[in-house]
Each structure stands twice: as C-alpha cells, then as structure tokens.
Write a protein that holds these residues in place. Structure first.
Motif, PDB file in Angstrom:
ATOM      1  N   GLY A 317       0.812  -1.204   0.000  1.00 46.43           N
ATOM      2  CA  GLY A 317       0.000   0.000   0.000  1.00 46.43           C
ATOM      3  C   GLY A 317       0.845   1.252   0.000  1.00 46.43           C
ATOM      4  O   GLY A 317       0.337   2.359  -0.019  1.00 46.43           O
ATOM      5  N   ASP A 318       2.155   1.079   0.054  1.00 49.06           N
ATOM      6  CA  ASP A 318       3.067   2.211   0.117  1.00 49.06           C
ATOM      7  C   ASP A 318       4.306   1.791  -0.674  1.00 49.06           C
ATOM      8  O   ASP A 318       4.300   0.742  -1.306  1.00 49.06           O
ATOM      9  N   ILE A 319       5.372   2.588  -0.630  1.00 47.46           N
ATOM     10  CA  ILE A 319       6.529   2.144  -1.406  1.00 47.46           C
ATOM     11  C   ILE A 319       7.302   1.030  -0.706  1.00 47.46           C
ATOM     12  O   ILE A 319       8.018   0.286  -1.326  1.00 47.46           O
ATOM     13  N   ASP A 320       7.155   0.902   0.608  1.00 44.95           N
ATOM     14  CA  ASP A 320       7.942  -0.083   1.346  1.00 44.95           C
ATOM     15  C   ASP A 320       7.439  -1.502   1.084  1.00 44.95           C
ATOM     16  O   ASP A 320       6.244  -1.724   0.936  1.00 44.95           O
ATOM     17  N   ALA A 321       8.340  -2.433   1.086  1.00 44.00           N
ATOM     18  CA  ALA A 321       8.015  -3.854   0.991  1.00 44.00           C
ATOM     19  C   ALA A 321       9.294  -4.638   1.182  1.00 44.00           C
ATOM     20  O   ALA A 321      10.393  -4.097   1.034  1.00 44.00           O
ATOM     21  N   ASN A 322       9.149  -5.935   1.523  1.00 40.76           N
ATOM     22  CA  ASN A 322      10.283  -6.872   1.466  1.00 40.76           C
ATOM     23  C   ASN A 322      11.506  -6.468   2.286  1.00 40.76           C
ATOM     24  O   ASN A 322      12.625  -6.752   1.876  1.00 40.76           O
ATOM     25  N   ILE A 323      11.329  -5.813   3.424  1.00 39.92           N
ATOM     26  CA  ILE A 323      12.512  -5.498   4.235  1.00 39.92           C
ATOM     27  C   ILE A 323      13.190  -6.805   4.650  1.00 39.92           C
ATOM     28  O   ILE A 323      14.390  -6.973   4.498  1.00 39.92           O
ATOM     29  N   MET A 324      12.397  -7.732   5.156  1.00 37.97           N
ATOM     30  CA  MET A 324      12.958  -9.063   5.407  1.00 37.97           C
ATOM     31  C   MET A 324      12.028 -10.089   4.788  1.00 37.97           C
ATOM     32  O   MET A 324      10.814  -9.915   4.804  1.00 37.97           O
ATOM     33  N   THR A 325      12.606 -11.106   4.208  1.00 34.02           N
ATOM     34  CA  THR A 325      11.792 -12.136   3.563  1.00 34.02           C
ATOM     35  C   THR A 325      12.291 -13.513   3.996  1.00 34.02           C
ATOM     36  O   THR A 325      13.489 -13.696   4.226  1.00 34.02           O
ATOM     37  N   PRO A 326      11.376 -14.486   4.119  1.00 30.21           N
ATOM     38  CA  PRO A 326      11.776 -15.811   4.603  1.00 30.21           C
ATOM     39  C   PRO A 326      12.775 -16.481   3.660  1.00 30.21           C
ATOM     40  O   PRO A 326      12.776 -16.226   2.464  1.00 30.21           O
ATOM     41  N   VAL A 327      13.610 -17.329   4.235  1.00 32.71           N
ATOM     42  CA  VAL A 327      14.600 -18.044   3.434  1.00 32.71           C
ATOM     43  C   VAL A 327      14.108 -19.466   3.157  1.00 32.71           C
ATOM     44  O   VAL A 327      13.223 -19.988   3.832  1.00 32.71           O
ATOM     45  N   LEU A 328      14.737 -20.073   2.155  1.00 34.81           N
ATOM     46  CA  LEU A 328      14.355 -21.427   1.746  1.00 34.81           C
ATOM     47  C   LEU A 328      14.497 -22.419   2.903  1.00 34.81           C
ATOM     48  O   LEU A 328      13.711 -23.354   3.026  1.00 34.81           O
ATOM     49  N   ASN A 329      15.496 -22.192   3.766  1.00 29.49           N
ATOM     50  CA  ASN A 329      15.728 -23.112   4.881  1.00 29.49           C
ATOM     51  C   ASN A 329      14.479 -23.309   5.720  1.00 29.49           C
ATOM     52  O   ASN A 329      14.146 -24.425   6.110  1.00 29.49           O
ATOM     53  N   LEU A 330      13.763 -22.213   5.990  1.00 29.37           N
ATOM     54  CA  LEU A 330      12.547 -22.318   6.791  1.00 29.37           C
ATOM     55  C   LEU A 330      11.475 -23.071   6.015  1.00 29.37           C
ATOM     56  O   LEU A 330      10.786 -23.933   6.560  1.00 29.37           O
ATOM     57  N   THR A 548      23.571 -21.456   6.584  1.00 31.98           N
ATOM     58  CA  THR A 548      23.633 -20.524   5.458  1.00 31.98           C
ATOM     59  C   THR A 548      22.238 -20.251   4.923  1.00 31.98           C
ATOM     60  O   THR A 548      21.442 -21.175   4.776  1.00 31.98           O
ATOM     61  N   HIS A 549      21.953 -19.011   4.643  1.00 31.44           N
ATOM     62  CA  HIS A 549      20.637 -18.677   4.089  1.00 31.44           C
ATOM     63  C   HIS A 549      20.562 -19.048   2.608  1.00 31.44           C
ATOM     64  O   HIS A 549      21.460 -18.715   1.840  1.00 31.44           O
ATOM     65  N   TYR A 550      19.482 -19.689   2.232  1.00 28.63           N
ATOM     66  CA  TYR A 550      19.255 -20.037   0.832  1.00 28.63           C
ATOM     67  C   TYR A 550      17.995 -19.352   0.304  1.00 28.63           C
ATOM     68  O   TYR A 550      17.075 -19.044   1.063  1.00 28.63           O
ATOM     69  N   ALA A 551      17.967 -19.145  -1.023  1.00 27.80           N
ATOM     70  CA  ALA A 551      16.814 -18.537  -1.678  1.00 27.80           C
ATOM     71  C   ALA A 551      16.292 -19.491  -2.742  1.00 27.80           C
ATOM     72  O   ALA A 551      17.003 -20.400  -3.174  1.00 27.80           O
ATOM     73  N   LEU A 552      15.054 -19.311  -3.140  1.00 32.16           N
ATOM     74  CA  LEU A 552      14.471 -20.145  -4.196  1.00 32.16           C
ATOM     75  C   LEU A 552      14.110 -19.244  -5.373  1.00 32.16           C
ATOM     76  O   LEU A 552      13.278 -18.344  -5.245  1.00 32.16           O
ATOM     77  N   ASP A 571      15.481 -22.896  -9.020  1.00 34.93           N
ATOM     78  CA  ASP A 571      16.891 -22.968  -8.626  1.00 34.93           C
ATOM     79  C   ASP A 571      17.010 -22.660  -7.145  1.00 34.93           C
ATOM     80  O   ASP A 571      16.525 -21.627  -6.679  1.00 34.93           O
ATOM     81  N   LYS A 572      17.673 -23.563  -6.423  1.00 36.81           N
ATOM     82  CA  LYS A 572      18.016 -23.251  -5.033  1.00 36.81           C
ATOM     83  C   LYS A 572      19.399 -22.626  -5.049  1.00 36.81           C
ATOM     84  O   LYS A 572      20.319 -23.183  -5.634  1.00 36.81           O
ATOM     85  N   GLN A 573      19.560 -21.503  -4.430  1.00 33.01           N
ATOM     86  CA  GLN A 573      20.879 -20.872  -4.422  1.00 33.01           C
ATOM     87  C   GLN A 573      21.100 -20.108  -3.120  1.00 33.01           C
ATOM     88  O   GLN A 573      20.148 -19.762  -2.428  1.00 33.01           O
ATOM     89  N   LYS A 574      22.360 -19.854  -2.812  1.00 33.89           N
ATOM     90  CA  LYS A 574      22.656 -19.098  -1.594  1.00 33.89           C
ATOM     91  C   LYS A 574      22.024 -17.716  -1.690  1.00 33.89           C
ATOM     92  O   LYS A 574      22.067 -17.081  -2.739  1.00 33.89           O
ATOM     93  N   ALA A 575      21.448 -17.270  -0.620  1.00 33.34           N
ATOM     94  CA  ALA A 575      20.796 -15.961  -0.622  1.00 33.34           C
ATOM     95  C   ALA A 575      21.843 -14.879  -0.839  1.00 33.34           C
ATOM     96  O   ALA A 575      22.850 -14.834  -0.129  1.00 33.34           O
ATOM     97  N   SER A 576      21.596 -14.020  -1.819  1.00 37.73           N
ATOM     98  CA  SER A 576      22.596 -13.013  -2.175  1.00 37.73           C
ATOM     99  C   SER A 576      22.777 -11.980  -1.075  1.00 37.73           C
ATOM    100  O   SER A 576      23.827 -11.357  -0.970  1.00 37.73           O
ATOM    101  N   HIS A 577      21.743 -11.791  -0.251  1.00 36.05           N
ATOM    102  CA  HIS A 577      21.789 -10.682   0.692  1.00 36.05           C
ATOM    103  C   HIS A 577      22.145 -11.085   2.115  1.00 36.05           C
ATOM    104  O   HIS A 577      22.202 -10.250   2.991  1.00 36.05           O
TER     105      HIS A 577
END
Lengths: 610, 223
Positions: A317-330, A548-552, A571-577
């Motif tokens: 609803g505003d410009i903010d979003a995605n400050i933190m997002t869940p990782v593949l591990n969870l 290690t944090h992973y992303a999907l 693709d499962k890959q290491k989280a860039s951030h």
C-alpha cells in the motif's frame, strides 16, 4: 494626606486579596501517590505504561530482528554483512523498570488503595508482579543469574553507603526459582476468565502459569544439556545449572502445563476447513481462543510498521516492501503431509530439472502451516495470487540461459515480463524481494495497514496454547513418561496443522515441531540456546546448509516448440543478501556483562568468554 | 559602535589563532606490535570478523574499560597507544589455545614489540600446497601440544579473497577422525579456478569445544 489614604487602601486591598495561596495551589499536571493509587483509571494507565516496556527480542517493531536466525534474511537494499552475533544481542538489563514496578507495589499496597475493591487490587498487584517476573525471566535467559532485589525500593542520597546497593548476582537456578515462585503466588491472585481479557493483552492466571512452565522448562533443559558446553559456566553458577536439578524442573513444567490443559479455558483454534488459512487465523486474528498473552496494538496511536515493511510488492500500500523475507531453509523445514522430509523437489535423481505446470505445484502437499506462515509462489494474499519469477530460461544450443530484467517490466526482446514485480532478484534495489518468499504470519490483511501513515494493529503473540502442549510434551518426554502421552500432545498440534501423526517422538521431533509451529514468534533463538545446540546448527561454516541462508529462484521455460515451454523450474541458491553464514559462538550463549555495570557494582562477576 | 565591532573582531581573531591547542591532545603516537606465539612461533588464526582478540587494560583510572586488539590471520596484532603501562590479557575460550588468561604487563614507550605467549592445543607446521591441474593437495604436520581437546576435523579451504577460514570460503574439504601427525588433503578446485578472479588457500584444524581453530599462518595464492 489624601495620597497617603489612597496608598493605604491599595496596600490593604493587596493584602486582603493578594494572598490567594498562589504557592499552595494543587498542581494540575503532577499527581502524588495518594491521588494515583486511589483511582482505578490512573492505576490502569500506570500498568499500561509497564506493558509497553516489556517487548524484547524478536518483535514486530523491528523487522530486522527476524533476520538473525534461520527464518528470514534482509531483502531490501544492499547485502547484509552481519558475521557474528553481537555480545549484547537482545540483552535485557532493566532495573529501572524493576524499581518502577516495586514503587507500584508499594503504592497498590498503601492506605490510599484500600478504598478499591480487594479483588481488583489483587489483580493489579498480580499483573505488576507478573511483569516483574517476566522481566527477570528475560534477563535470566539473556544474561544468566542476575541480582534479585525483591520488593525493595532503594533510595540514594550523598550519605548512603553504596555497598548496600551493590547486590551480587544470583545463580541462574535461583533466578529461575524466583520467577517460578512468583508465578505460583500470583496465579492465585489473577483473574482466570479469558473472556474478560480484551485481545489477551493483560496477564491472567494462565499467562502466569505459562510463564512458570516456560521458565521451569528452560531451567530443566539447561540443567540437562549444559554438559554439552562445559566451558559455558561460571564458578559461582551464575551461569550453569547442576544436572541433578533437571528432573525437578521438568516436573514443575509438566505440572504447570497440566494445570492449564485441565483448566480448559483455551483450545487450539480449528474452525476453518482450509487448514493453511486456519493456521493463519489461529495466530493472526484477534480473539483466537488459543492466544493466552499478546502484545496488542490499536489504531490510532499504537500501531507498528511490520506489515508496511514486509508485505509483498504486488499488494503493498506504500513504497515499502520486502525489508525481510523468509529463506528457503525455513520453507524446507516444513514437512510434507505424508513425508517427514520437507526438501523441495526441484531436481530428479539424475540432477535434471523437474518441470512444473504451475508454480504452486512445487508446494503441493506441504504442511499447511507453510501457507499460514509464508507466502510462496502461487499462493494468494488478500485474493491476489503472488507469483515469484526470477526470469526465464531460454534454451540455447542445448543449454539454458537465464534472462532477467527489472521487476515487473516488459522485456523488449521477449515481449513479456520476465522478472515478476514480486522478484526475486539479486540486485541491490530497495524494497525488491531477494529470496522468493514473503512472510504471511503477522502480516495484516487490512490494506491500509501497509501504509506508512497508518501502520498495522496486528498483535504479537507472546504465549499461546500450542506452546503449553509442546511444554507438556517435552517435559513428559524428559521425565520418561509413556510415548502414548508424549505423542498425544504433539499429535494434537499436528492434527490441527493437517499433517500425519507421529507414533514416536524424540527430542529432535520436538525441536523440529517448535521450529515450524512457532516461526517468527521469538522462540527459536531461546530454544536452541537452552538445548545447547545453537553452536552446532549455526556453526559459521559456509558449506553447512543449516547455517547458510538459501533462496528459491523460480524460472519460466522459454523454449517454443518444446513440451516444456511455459513450465516452471526452480533454482536453489545461496541468498545473495545474507553474505555470511550464521555463526553462533560459545560466547553467544550468554550476553556479556557491560563494563559500566561492573564499574558501578564491582560484585557483578563476568560471564564466560568475557 | 564600529570600534566595538572591530574589538570583537580582533578578539575573535586571537581566539581563532590561539584557541586551539589548549584542549586538544595529540593522537597516540606509539605503535604496539606483536604476535600470539608458542615457543616464539606465531599461531595462525581466523583473521576475519574480529574473531580472535586480546584485551588491553590500563590501571589507575576510576572507571575501567578495555579495548580489543584483534589478531590477524598470521597471528600478529598491532595498536596505536599513548606511552604508559598496559596490561595485555586474553579472554577465556577466545582463540585456539588453552585458556589461562595470563596478564602480560607492557611498558609502551615509543614503538614497542611484544609477544603474547599462548599454549595452543595443536600446532600446524611444514605446510605445502600443490596445484596439479584442477586438483589442489595440501600436506602438513599436526603436533599436539595439549591434547586435552581432540581434533574435530581438519580442513583445506579456498576463497576468492585473502581471508580464508572456516567462515570464509567458497569451497572446502573436511576430514574428521584425525589425530596429530601427518595429514594430506585434496580438493577439486577446477570450477573455482574458472569462475573466480583470484583464489587463495589455507589449511585449518578445528578443535573440539572451542569456537576457533588453528590455521596455517600463511595464505597461498593459487590464482
């Protein structure tokens, strides 16, 4: 003569009317103790102040607090460079609050408060003592044993001998004992009907018993498992509990949990046939019959930015979003309904991609709690389907080439949106998803809640009935009760969740169940610490999946003419951030004692590794 | 009026010229350098992330606060100090050595060099790396000094920066169940050589029950 007469009249007028006790008026802004403690509304506003000061650890006003563990990572902006846990992470040392609470107790027990209904007075005293016990509990789990000041309020003037104010640290066991005995005492004073407790915002009998059970369980598991970290202790047992005390603590935890279960005032929420939705409602809809104690928020005035910060891009609803997002591990920690291994099946045994018709097919048959906790590709939020697409894979000379673009923009060459507005990307852009998931738990579905100006009034659940069942299960297991009893508690939770029951439960199963059931609820850090396994799971090794944090990253296949055209691969890959692995050092089991505290109280002994 | 302004101007000018210097200290000039050493030999540690450190204290003030002196990969450390007497201590469990928390009193007077003696659980020596095609092999000797703690595993790591340790590597091989003696490890680094602009390698010995490990003091550049 006439002049003198006039002056005399003036002086007399002044004398007679000038003294309107100007210096003795009652203040309109400063209230004394008698005024405060004789008025229920005033006392309530004091209590409200205390309730506002006791949220520590992971919480909704600090989105970044969820990125420290293996639940989520930073997504917005540049990569996060955290390498180790700070020595003062989530450290609680609030003797100002303890002093204020003790002043409150003197007030509520004073003559001024005698006019109040004795039951109301008991409730209020109980609440203040609950808040004090909760504060000590939070101190104990972050620092170990700390000075116990009881009900005393210390005063200081220049003649005071400060050595009387310098109280040495208690042992860790003594502080847990204090919390337990306080909870036992106030459980008898507090109201026991949850119906009278709006949004579970105030402590009642059951909150006190849950705290008692939790404190005893923590103490029991530290006693039992601190052999695994033999160096994490102090000579005076300010840190470390003798193993012999474990059964006693587990018994206290078991008994307290039984009392809550038999009390029958709370139950697992199970009203919605859609199990995923049901789990979201159980935790995120106010009035849930499962929630025992929560930090409540209300608009206007008391709101937070959790929804604004962490909502998915396409529904923000505003410009903010995605400050933190869940990782593949969870996400992979959530089991399948019929299989205990939650690993997502992105490739077959030969290492070839598995092609999925729809993005959501990858998550078919996952534990429905995944839906209630995390937004994954193909899931809906507020009626909008969220699709994560990192890019397209173009078949060139028999090999796939990844094509990505700016999120949500039409790629000129392929004449379609190749990277979804919802990401994920590996760029340094602000407010763009980097892991391929968004959080759903504690995200408000009210559209306005995602704006900066309004904020969200979603509550933060501190204690709920599911935890009581898990405490019952764990303490029963550690006390060697029959497996039928242990599995009984755990299966109530798994049944409600909508996954297969277990016929055998070990501590590892409880660790696993706690992780997924209580994700984002400020449990995991403390759980892994008391079981003394945090240093094994987050061992700082870059090649260790659990550290290690992973992303999907979902991709759409672009291969016109091929049967796989338009299908999805992942693709499962290491989280860039999350640049570095989570690295829990032995010194992180207890926070450091600040040198400034030691300077003012030399009797404080240091914690291990300090 | 004008005179007043001129007077004020002159006064401000004098202040500006002479005002500074009264209350400003010179920055610390003396450099303290040294290494953590066993029998004079430096001990290689994790150099990234402020992992291994010593504490410097100075007595004689009402309030005390230590500051940390971080140890780098080759076991050396340095700090800029004022001249004076300092105490250098290690903290328990920090670093791959037996926790003794010995205090080393240092007189800093100009540039000073000091060794901080430690008793590591193990030392690593005679390290050699050999890159043959895409296969990296390392051979080294582990000597037990205090074997009260066992070796958890030995590892050969590569990274694309000069910092190579258990937390900072892009590829590694680990071998558990090793005891003191001669060790050989090999690792396939073909992909890393192809994708990384630079490549460094180092061996390490992780010790049971302590966070840190012992490493080779030198990092070998492969590319």
């Amino acid at each position: 003569m006439r002049k003198i007469y006039i002056s005399l009249v003036c002086v007399l007028t002044l004398l007679s009317s000038g003294c309107s006790k100007f210096l003795e008026r009652e203040s309109q802004s400063i209230l004394d103790d008698d005024q405060v403690y004789s008025d229920v509304n005033m006392i309530n506003s004091l209590l409200a102040n205390f309730y506002g000061r006791i949220v520590w650890g992971q919480n909704l006003t600090n989105s970044g607090s969820f990125t420290y563990l293996d639940e989520a990572g930073y997504s917005s902006g540049g990569p996060n460079n955290m390498q180790t846990y700070p020595d003062d992470l989530w450290r609680v040392y609030d003797y100002t609050l303890i002093r204020n609470l003790n002043q409150f107790l003197i007030g509520i027990r004073s003559e001024a408060a005698k006019a109040l209904d004795p039951t109301v007075r008991d409730h209020m005293e109980g609440e203040a003592r609950f808040i004090r016990a909760w504060t000590y509990f939070n101190m104990c789990r972050s620092l170990g044993g700390m000075p116990i000041v009881g009900d005393e309020v210390f005063d200081y003037d220049q003649n005071t001998d400060v050595s009387g104010l310098q109280i040495p640290r208690s042992t860790e066991a003594e502080l847990y004992d204090y919390v337990i005995s306080e909870c036992t005492a106030i459980a008898a004073m507090l109201p026991d009907n949850p119906q009278d407790n709006t949004n579970a915002a105030r402590a009642n009998k059951w909150a006190a018993l849950t705290l008692k059970a939790r404190a005893a369980l923590y103490a029991g598991s530290i006693a039992k498992y601190n052999y695994k970290t033999p160096d994490v202790k102090t000579a005076g047992n300010e840190v470390g509990i003798p193993a012999a005390k474990a059964p006693e603590y587990y018994q206290i935890a078991y008994d307290a949990a039984q009392e809550i279960i038999k009390g029958g005032k709370y139950r697992l929420y199970n009203e919605n046939a859609d199990k995923g939705r049901n789990f979201y409602e159980a935790i995120c809809v106010k009035g849930s019959p499962e929630v025992i104690w929560a930090k409540d928020y209300i608009y206007p005035g008391q709101t937070h930015g959790f929804t604004n910060n962490n909502i998915a891009s396409s529904v923000r609803g505003d410009i903010d979003a995605n400050i933190m997002t869940p990782v593949l591990n969870l996400v992979e920690a959530f089991e399948y309904k019929d299989s205990r291994d939650g690993t997502l099946k992105t490739k077959d045994a030969n290492g070839n991609y598995i092609y999925y018709e729809n993005p959501a097919d990858l998550f078919a048959n996952k534990d429905p709690r995944l839906y209630g906790t995390v937004i994954y590709s193909g899931a809906d939020f507020r009626g909008v389907t969220i699709t994560y697409q990192a890019g397209i894979k173009v078949l060139e000379n028999g090999a796939f080439k990844n094509v990505t673009d700016k999120p949500g923009e039409v790629n000129k060459e392929y004449d379609e949106i190749v990277t979804s507005l919802d990401g994920p990307t590996t760029s340094g852009d602000q407010f763009v998803n980097k892991t391929g998931f968004n959080v759903r738990k504690f995200i408000d579905e009210n559209r306005d809640a995602s704006t900066r100006g309004r904020g969200s009034e979603m509550w933060f659940v501190q204690m709920r009935y599911a935890e009581v069942l898990m405490i019952a299960a764990e303490s029963a297991l550690e006390l060697g009760k029959a497996q039928s009893e242990v599995t009984g508690y755990v299966n109530q939770i798994r049944d409600r969740a909508g996954i297969q029951e277990l016929d055998q439960v070990t501590l590892d199963d409880i660790i696993q169940e706690n992780r997924v059931e209580f994700a984002f609820e400020n449990h995991r850090w403390w759980d892994l610490k008391r079981w003394r396994i945090a240093h094994e799971i987050w061992n700082g090794n870059a090649s260790n999946y659990s550290a290690t944090h992973y992303a999907l990253f979902p991709y759409k296949i672009h291969a016109p003419g091929s049967p796989n055209d338009g299908k999805w691969v992942f693709d499962k890959q290491k989280a860039s951030h999350s640049v570095y692995p989570r690295y829990f050092r032995y010194q992180n089991y207890y926070n450091f004692i600040d040198q400034g505290w030691i300077d003012s109280n030399p009797k404080l002994v240091r914690n291990p590794y300090q | 009026m004008k005179k007043q302004i001129i007077k004020i101007g002159i006064f401000a000018g004098i202040l500006a010229v002479f005002g500074c210097g009264k209350d400003n200290y010179d920055p610390p000039q003396a450099q303290l350098t040294g290494k953590v050493a066993y029998n004079g030999q430096a001990i290689g540690v994790r150099g990234s992330n402020q992992s291994v450190y010593l504490q410097l204290w100075q007595d004689g003030f009402e309030l005390s606060k230590s500051f940390n002196v971080y140890v780098t990969q080759d076991g050396s450390f340095s700090a800029e100090l004022f001249n004076g007497t300092y105490k250098l201590v290690s903290t328990s469990g920090n670093g791959p050595w037996v926790s003794k928390q010995d205090t080393v009193v240092i007189q800093v007077n100009g540039n000073t060099t000091v060794d901080y003696p430690v008793t590591p659980y193990y030392t690593v020596s005679n390290v050699s790396y050999n890159l043959n095609g895409g296969t990296l092999t390392a051979s080294f000797d582990i000597t037990g000094v205090d074997e009260s703690r066992a070796i958890e595993y030995v590892t050969l790591m590569v990274n694309d920066t000069k910092f190579v340790d258990i937390g900072q590597h892009i590829n590694s091989v680990e071998k558990a169940g090793v005891s003191a003696g001669h060790v050989e490890l090999s690792l396939d680094v073909t992909d890393n050589l192809a994708t990384s602009k630079a490549l460094f390698t180092r061996v390490g010995v992780k010790i049971n029950g302590v966070t840190e490990g012992v490493y080779d003091t030198q990092v070998e550049q492969l590319k």
